[in-house]
Design an enzyme around this catalytic site. Structure first.
Site: not given
Ligand code: G3P
Length: 224
Positions: A7, A88, A143, A204
């Protein structure tokens, strides 16, 4: 085949290097057999779709018509995208307050299904997962918002919740459990798979990497 969704969010790197990342994703997918899918900014959907499986970061529940600034299923379908993320944590499908508007979400999922588009719906907890399951998207992604963008992965911080989530989703045939938040290492991915996940979402870890191609490969290996 397990899925690995990258993403791009609104990261500057996602705009400046978006097609390089898509190319790297395509190469890793080819090499490992993992379903590497990118979710770039809307402006890159068309070009990216020519290189690798590409999805939008969200769409609205409206079809084509007089809806200024809305993004319809039709627009992303025409761009060559294969589907969309929905709900999201940074772009929740709410109408007012904090609660998900399941009617609107269901409308968007149905429109995608009827038009051959896949839907990857994010949830913040197991109770939301239970509600979203009723809408039968392609996949549900757990998430926890507090772990997004951090260095402790969801699989390390919340193994019991991940397992419970994966078990609940796997009970319903045809819907895949995915997890995301803080995933940075191959070990994070390995643990995710051991807990029952059919794939991962990462932002990230790839967007802030100096050597994103190696990072994509390293994170894809445990999904083979
Ligand atoms: O959609 C993926 C995202 O929300 C995860 O973010 O930066 O923790 O890999 P991150």
């Amino acid at each position: 085949m397990k899925s690995f969704i990258i993403n791009y969010k609104a990261y500057k790197e996602g705009v400046d290097l978006g097609l390089d990342i898509a190319k790297a994703a395509a190469e890793v997918s080819e090499k490992t057999g993992v379903d590497v899918i990118v979710a770039p900014p809307f402006t890159l959907l068309r070009e990216s779709s020519k290189m690798v499986k590409t999805i939008a970061q969200s769409i609205d529940d409206k079809g084509p018509g007089a809806f200024t600034a809305h993004v319809s299923w039709y627009e992303i379908k025409k761009s060559g995208s294969t589907g969309t993320l929905l709900n999201h944590s940074e772009y929740r499908y709410v109408s007012e307050g904090e609660n998900i508007d399941y009617a609107r979400l269901g409308k968007a999922i149905d429109a995608c299904k009827q038009n051959g588009l896949f839907t990857y719906v994010c949830v913040q907890n197991v109770s939301e997962a239970g509600e979203v399951l009723k809408l039968r998207p392609t996949a549900i992604a757990y998430e926890p918002p507090e772990l997004i963008g951090g260095d402790i992965s969801v699989s390390t911080a919340k193994p019991e919740m991940v397992k419970e989530f994966c078990d609940i989703v796997k009970n319903v045939s045809g819907v895949l459990p995915l997890i995301g938040a803080g995933i940075k290492t191959a070990n994070d991915v390995k643990t995710s798979v051991e807990l029952g996940s059919e794939g991962i979402l990462v932002a990230s870890g790839v967007m802030e990497a100096t050597d994103f191609k190696n990072v994509i490969l390293e994170l894809a290996e445990p999904l083979r």
